[in-house]
Design a protein around this motif. Structure first.
Motif: not given
Length: 223
Positions: A78-102
């Motif tokens: 849980p101490a790991l920090r994740v920054l997603v760097l993606s070409a997609s700005g789709e809301h579904a992708d953003v929310l899925e990434a945050v829910k996964s712990g990003a």
């Protein structure tokens, strides 16, 4: 000594030229780039081996999707920090990434300076989002708070938060960064991080998403 000196960063992207360019920019800025990976399974193995502080992660990966990589690694650490760097700005992708712990989500159209700044903030535990996405994420936190949640430690005998931990939790739920909370309460950034980590441990939660959901469910964001 710069604030990023000693911060271990790993870059995961399936495009070699992009991956190498991001790793080079980070290294030149003083970050310690401990590993790179080009697919999801390789990312999980290498991250477990080198234990980076920050994982810069693309979502579209062969072998194992980026959100699954994030979920597995943050679940294990849980101490790991994740920054997603993606070409997609789709809301579904953003929310899925945050829910996964990003911790944050940045579009690949960002400048090098924006990327470096995002990695610094991510390392500090502050949420970082491409402009326009932060409101979306906070809205999702609120929506999640209206849904049935897993059992939380409300039963008698559950660990109690101190007044200061509750105060910090309230400000986290309002969407303030750790830096803003430190300034508001006139305490150090490190003290804020310690309060958050203590609260996570007491409540048996795993990341900021779960913490914000817990706080919103109890109306702390409106307090």
């Amino acid at each position: 000594m710069s604030e990023q000196t000693g911060l271990k960063v790993m870059v995961v992207d399936d495009h070699p030229m992009w991956r190498d360019a991001v790793a080079r920019d980070l290294a030149e800025a003083g970050f310690d780039v401990v590993a790179t990976a080009g697919d999801g399974l390789q990312a999980v193995r290498r991250a477990q081996a080198v234990a980076p502080d920050v994982l810069v992660l693309d979502l579209n990966l062969p072998g194992l999707p980026g959100v699954q990589v994030c979920k597995e690694l943050v679940g294990a650490n849980p101490a790991l920090r994740v920054l997603v760097l993606s070409a997609s700005g789709e809301h579904a992708d953003v929310l899925e990434a945050v829910k996964s712990g990003a911790t944050g989500y940045l579009l690949k159209s960002a400048s090098t300076e924006e990327l470096l700044d995002a990695v610094r903030h991510t390392a500090a535990g502050d949420p970082v989002f491409t402009p326009g996405l932060a409101g979306l994420v906070l809205g999702e936190y609120r929506r999640l708070a209206t849904e049935p949640a897993p059992a939380t430690p409300d039963e008698p005998g559950a660990p109690q938060l101190t007044d200061r931990e509750t105060e910090v939790l309230r400000l986290v739920a309002k969407g303030l960064s750790y830096k803003q909370i430190a300034e508001r309460l006139v305490i150090s950034h490190r003290t804020v991080q310690n309060h958050v980590q203590n609260t996570l441990g007491k409540l048996q939660l795993h990341n900021r998403v779960e913490l914000v959901r817990y706080a919103i469910e109890r109306g702390l964001d409106d307090a």
